[in-house]
Structure formats: C-alpha cells, structure tokens
Write a protein that holds these residues in place. Structure first.
Motif, PDB file in Angstrom:
ATOM      1  N   VAL A 190      39.048  40.242  49.147  1.00  0.00           N
ATOM      2  CA  VAL A 190      38.918  38.859  49.377  1.00  0.00           C
ATOM      3  C   VAL A 190      39.146  38.753  50.988  1.00  0.00           C
ATOM      4  O   VAL A 190      40.214  39.193  51.494  1.00  0.00           O
ATOM      5  CB  VAL A 190      39.776  37.828  48.924  1.00  0.00           C
ATOM      6  N   ARG A 191      38.294  37.957  51.701  1.00  0.00           N
ATOM      7  CA  ARG A 191      38.462  37.733  53.397  1.00  0.00           C
ATOM      8  C   ARG A 191      38.170  36.231  53.542  1.00  0.00           C
ATOM      9  O   ARG A 191      37.144  35.658  52.933  1.00  0.00           O
ATOM     10  CB  ARG A 191      37.380  38.767  53.985  1.00  0.00           C
ATOM     11  N   ALA A 204      50.075  40.556  42.149  1.00  0.00           N
ATOM     12  CA  ALA A 204      48.846  41.592  42.711  1.00  0.00           C
ATOM     13  C   ALA A 204      49.106  42.902  42.118  1.00  0.00           C
ATOM     14  O   ALA A 204      50.174  43.357  42.293  1.00  0.00           O
ATOM     15  CB  ALA A 204      48.644  41.550  44.180  1.00  0.00           C
ATOM     16  N   LYS A 250      41.881  42.467  46.758  1.00  0.00           N
ATOM     17  CA  LYS A 250      42.090  42.959  48.050  1.00  0.00           C
ATOM     18  C   LYS A 250      41.060  42.719  48.912  1.00  0.00           C
ATOM     19  O   LYS A 250      41.206  42.860  50.061  1.00  0.00           O
ATOM     20  CB  LYS A 250      42.900  44.257  48.137  1.00  0.00           C
ATOM     21  N   TYR A 273      40.347  35.973  43.065  1.00  0.00           N
ATOM     22  CA  TYR A 273      40.918  35.678  44.294  1.00  0.00           C
ATOM     23  C   TYR A 273      42.047  36.493  44.938  1.00  0.00           C
ATOM     24  O   TYR A 273      42.451  36.562  45.879  1.00  0.00           O
ATOM     25  CB  TYR A 273      41.274  34.385  44.384  1.00  0.00           C
ATOM     26  N   THR A 274      42.509  37.261  43.914  1.00  0.00           N
ATOM     27  CA  THR A 274      43.962  38.112  44.023  1.00  0.00           C
ATOM     28  C   THR A 274      43.357  39.559  44.549  1.00  0.00           C
ATOM     29  O   THR A 274      44.095  40.464  45.019  1.00  0.00           O
ATOM     30  CB  THR A 274      44.728  38.520  43.090  1.00  0.00           C
ATOM     31  N   ASN A 283      48.608  46.945  42.839  1.00  0.00           N
ATOM     32  CA  ASN A 283      48.475  47.955  43.743  1.00  0.00           C
ATOM     33  C   ASN A 283      48.495  47.479  45.508  1.00  0.00           C
ATOM     34  O   ASN A 283      48.159  48.080  46.327  1.00  0.00           O
ATOM     35  CB  ASN A 283      46.903  48.703  43.749  1.00  0.00           C
ATOM     36  N   LEU A 284      49.354  46.296  45.461  1.00  0.00           N
ATOM     37  CA  LEU A 284      49.297  45.912  46.865  1.00  0.00           C
ATOM     38  C   LEU A 284      50.518  46.301  47.765  1.00  0.00           C
ATOM     39  O   LEU A 284      50.600  46.192  48.845  1.00  0.00           O
ATOM     40  CB  LEU A 284      49.175  44.268  46.876  1.00  0.00           C
TER      41      LEU A 284
END
Lengths: 371, 371
Positions: free
Chosen positions: A330-331, A156, A328, A325-326, A158-159
């Motif tokens: 996504v909930r 991912a 951020k 789907y990676t 910037n996670l």
C-alpha cells in the motif's frame, strides 16, 4: 557549525550455499567441523513443538556427540507463535543459559521457525550467525533465499523483522515425508506461485508431476526445490532491498495475507496464498493480461495440489477488503497488486515497477465474484 | 544431493554526516527538503518525556509546517525505558497511525532515545531510514558514531539490538544548556574515556578547560564534540563488527555496566562508567601499565567533571563481582578487561586483541580496595 564525515563504504559478502538432499543432519555436523561458522562452539537449536522430536533432537544429539555445547529452544508450533513475545522468550531462555555473542543459532523447522529464529539471531548480541535447516517445502520455497526474517503483530504480518542472510541452508527432502498432507500442499502454493510469475516450464512440470511430488519422490522433489531456489534467487539477487522487482514475489499475497489473518490462522499460509492466487488471476483477466483459460489452468493446478481455491464462508468480504489496506505494498493509501501476465510472467508497468494501483471497488468486485 | 550457490557480494555505502552546532532544527528541515532521505514524506519523531517539550515538539511543528506528515511517539525518560516493551509500544503506535515501510524515524534526545529509536527503525518494515538528533553530550559521545542500537533485558544491558547506521546525526550543543548538571557530567565520562584510550592531548585539554565545558561554552563544546566523533570514528572505522579493536571503547565499562545495573539505574550511565574508569585504572596500575600518579590524574579529571569515583555503599561488592560475568566481553566463562596504557593509549595484548583475561580474585581485590 561544523560537519564531520563518517565514511562507511565497504564490500559485504553474504554469499552462502543451499544444500538440497535427503537426511542432511550428518552433513550439517561435518560442515561445522570444517569451519562453517568459524570457531564457534556454542549452538542454540531453535525449533517448534512439532519438529522438536522429529529432527531437532537428533541434531542436538549430533552436536553434543561432536563435542559442541548445544541447547534446544522450543516454542509451540504454528503461525500464532511468530510474535515478538516468542522472540523475547527465546532470547530470555538463551540469556538464562549464558548464551552471549559467541554463539550460532540453528533454525530447525518450517517457515515460522526460520523466520523467527533468523530474527532472533539478527538482534541477539547485535547479530550472531545462523543456519537454516528447513524441514518443509514451504521453508524450502519461501525461507531459503532472500534473507527475510520477521514476526507478526496484531496489526500486521511480517512487518517487524530484518534482512538477515544465513550462513547456510539445508533443505532436507526426507523431512517432507513426515509432514501432514495439508502442510505439504500448503508448501506447494509458493512453488506454484514461483512457476506462475517466472517459469512456464516449471508450471508444465507441476501439471504433469503433481502426484510424484505429493508422494515425496526424490527426483521430482529435488527438481522443484532447486527451481524454487533458482527463481527466488534470480529475483532477489537483482533487488535485495525489495525496491522494485522483488515485489513480484508478492503475487497472490495481497489477498492471501489478508485472508490468512482474517481466518485467524485456521488457514495455513500456503492455503491462503492459493486463494490469493485465484484472486490475482481474476484481476489479471479483468485487466486483460490473462485469458479465462489460463486462469482456469492456474486454478486446476492449485486444485491438483489439493489447495483451496475459494474464500471460506466464515470470512466477511467487507472485512477482507478493509484488511487489504494492511498490505505492505500500500502506498499513499492506495491498494497495489502484482499482476500475472499469461502464465510464467508478470507485468512490468513501468521500468522496475511491478505493482499497480487497483481501486477498492475493483478489488471488492473480484472478491465478491469469487466462490 | 545438490548444492545451490547464493552469491551475495556487494558494495554497501552507509556513509553519513555528523553536523555539530547550535540550534540545528532548521538545518534538519532544510536537509530533508534537499532529499536527505529521498522522497519520504512520513516521519516518526521518537523522543522521551523530558525532551518532548524542549526539542521534539519544535521539530514536529517544523516538519508539519514544511508539509510533511509527522507524528510524535513519546516514552518515559530514563534508562529503564530502554526495553523490548518500549520498542513494542512505539511499533504498535506507529502501526496504529498507519506507518508502514515508507517512513523515516527521527530520534530526538539522548543516548536512550537514539539507542531505542535506531533499533525500532532497524526492524520496522525490516528497516526504514533514521536520523539522530542528539540533545545530550552523552549521545554526542556515545551514539553518534558506530551504529550501535539496543535495548536492555532483565539479564543483560544492550544485548538485544543491531548495528544500524543513521542517515545523518545532528549534535545540537545548544541543547546541552537545558540539561541538568548531573546529566552533563554523566556525558563527560565517555569523553574522558575517549581521551584516556586514544588521545593524550584531549586529556590535557579537558584538564585545562573543564569549567568552560561545564558552562556549555561554544568553542570548548564544539571542540570536544568533534574530538569525540573523531576518536570513535577512528576506532569504529577499523572494526565495524567489534571483532577486536572496537573493544577498546569498552574501557571502564566492564565494571561500569555492572554497577549501573546493580544501582537499579540510580546511577546514570556516565556516572557508573566514571566509577568503572577508576577500577580500570587501578587494574592497569596493578598490571604495570600505568603509574599511581597517572591513576590519580584520571581520578582528578573525573572529579573535576563532578563525577563519582567511589562505589556507592548500597552496592554489594560480591554481587558486583558476580554481575561482571554478564559482560559481553566474557569468553569461555572468563572475565576480560580492556587495559589503559599510561594516559591516552590502551594495551594491545596480541595483534588485534585489546582485552585480557583477568581472574576473579584480582577483580574482587580491586573492587574491595576501591573507596
């Protein structure tokens, strides 16, 4: 059983100035002498292999001439360097050179440098002050306001990172002239994004002044640098922890980030965002928030900035759908998109909710319909 | 040239509760249901290989039974795991399991676990909430108040990390009974340190109740857990950024940290601090702030807690002197020590200055004179 209460309520003042102008190295030294970071005498100049000779060496010399203790920490230029390993390498080099908690980090470079160096500063000795000396339009648009720092991981972008506010930001427009044309265009993508999401006047200004901007003319560049800061500031101020409104800055980034990763960084960040901006415009048309003509205007502006507007052939569309789907946003396993409303605004779906769930099939169709 | 002002002044409330008692796993789940971390449904239980079976598995089961999404992330027990690599491993495992920004980290274990997991939480998705479930006396004394999280590097302990406040801390005294005797004693070192620097009454209490404490008797343990929190809180409250007063918590740590590293972690943290406490007492006597009798009382209390008070033969004294310079209190290349004043107080050398420069020769003599 007993309970002990820890009261930790306090006022935090992270205010800082952004200085916009031509050749600001002298001003930086002057500010340090005036006590910008208190009594600190030790400076870690963090930069990349491209900016090292162009700007960082000059700043290092000025620091040394002014009697400060300073060293330069250089990593290879490029998004591929924005990793935990590079962070570790810089930290180890700093520790090796006896840097401890009484130092300040000066980031000199583009968005990769400011992202990485701000993160280094945030965890070195549990946090030392840092200063951003931004040498690219992208850094001016993206890294000067918001305090977001981060690195990428294989899974991912910037996670892993933190919110960390600089003590001051310098936006040196003279440095833009030294940028390869492709880099300058890449930086324009975030500016166009800002115009699209918040400011119709800026959009028109860009339509009519693109030549001057790409030629790095002073007045036009100062204007867009200021407008970038203003728009980002207005958004960030209202939502520092990215709980709602701040998601609007993600316009075009859902697809953009995924394409950037899948291109294995053959595409620059802004180039990928440009393609993502086309995708979001297509989604907006589909959801009825934008006309076909408005979408074309967005595409023409991106093209005027010499940015790509089609998904490269080497990127597999199905892999791209999966990669979304990676994101951020996504909930609960659902894709979510920020949606532009006409030109210069975004849709507020519910109070303080600016991203809406989009089913995978819709996302797939939009990506398949793009050039 | 123009200046753009970013105003970022705000009130931050990081207040939280510390719950002290026996068997608090049920209380944790109850608190989560009451909204301790809002609507979060996804929990990363971070623990080490020792605590995994004893406590973390139980908490994981309770979370799952309560309908939460939860996974366990385990790393090998011991100070040697407190590295950037372990942090990276936990992050990668979390990303692999689709953890993103809508999660909460629950640290279950001793000081190493709470230090590491708090750091992971602080940079995962630029910060997710975390909860400390402390299972050791050391974690109760050291990690429950102050928000300090960090990892070690080959060159320095605790120098890469950040200040990050938990949403709540649970101090489960029942867990102390499962500790090896050596671990329990190690934890006592920080408690004795707290008594020495701030509370003569606690020092006397420890002198008269050591047997009950080492037998994990409820009343005595709750008392010292509370006193530990109180002393640390009073110090930390007044100086959250460790600018002055907070350095008093470093009493005994200048030598202690260096010995810990040089022992290659054969000595537990508290054991090394115990030896460091003897060194600081000797320094205090030498500087005229403590009597020889008071020093002997400190040594007797450390011995009563079954802690070492002599520097192990395998540690080279000259290497130890050199290692002192990696201490974070070093300023302008000079060693600095916190100095105890009698028993239950420290010396304030200047207003808000609690560490004093000590020349290398003095430090060397003290270390050579120790057993």
């Amino acid at each position: 059983m007993s309970t002990f209460q820890v009261e930790l309520k306090k006022v935090v003042d992270d205010s800082y100035d952004i200085e916009i102008g031509f050749n600001l190295t002298g001003k930086l030294i002057e500010d340090l002498k005036q006590g910008l970071v208190g009594k600190i005498q030790k400076f870690a100049v963090v930069t990349d292999s491209t900016v090292q000779e162009l700007y960082a060496q000059k700043i290092l010399n000025l620091l040394t001439d002014a009697g400060y203790h300073a060293n330069m920490f250089v990593f290879p230029a490029g998004e591929k360097s924005k990793t935990r390993q590079t962070k570790e390498d810089v930290e180890d080099a700093m520790l090796e050179m006896e840097y401890r908690r009484d130092c300040c980090v000066i980031a000199v470079g583009g968005g990769v440098v400011t992202d990485l160096a701000g993160f280094v500063a945030g965890t070195f000795g549990r946090g030392v002050p840092f200063i951003n000396y931004a040498t690219t339009l992208l850094a001016a648009a993206d890294a000067s306001v918001g305090g977001k720092t981060a690195v990428d991981t294989p899974r991912a972008t910037n996670l892993i990172g933190l919110f960390n506010q600089p003590k001051k930001v310098y936006i040196d427009i003279a440095a833009w002239k030294t940028l390869p044309k492709r880099q300058l265009s890449s930086g324009m993508a975030e500016t166009i994004k800002h115009a699209c999401l918040a400011n119709y006047d800026l959009f028109e200004y860009l339509e009519t002044h693109m030549e001057e901007i790409l030629a790095c003319e002073k007045e036009a560049c100062e204007h867009i640098a200021e407008e970038n800061c203003r728009i980002k500031y207005q958004v960030v101020m209202k939502d520092e922890r990215e709980s709602g409104l701040r998601e609007v800055l993600n316009l075009g980034h859902t697809v953009g980030r995924a394409i950037e990763t899948l291109s294995d960084y053959r595409l620059l960040h802004g180039e990928a965002v440009s393609i993502g901006m086309v995708a979001q415009a297509a989604l907006s048309v589909r959801l009825g928030y934008m006309t076909e003509d408005e979408k074309e205007r967005v595409i023409r502006l991106l093209e005027a900035a010499e940015l790509p507007v089609a998904i490269p052939d080497y990127i597999d569309r199905e892999a791209l759908v999966k990669k979304l789907y990676t994101d951020k946003k996504v909930r609960d396993g659902k894709l979510r998109f920020v949606v532009e409303k006409g030109i210069g605004d975004v849709v507020e779906f519910e109070p303080n909710v600016y991203a809406t769930p989009v089913d995978e099939e819709t996302a797939r169709e939009i990506l398949l319909q793009m050039k």
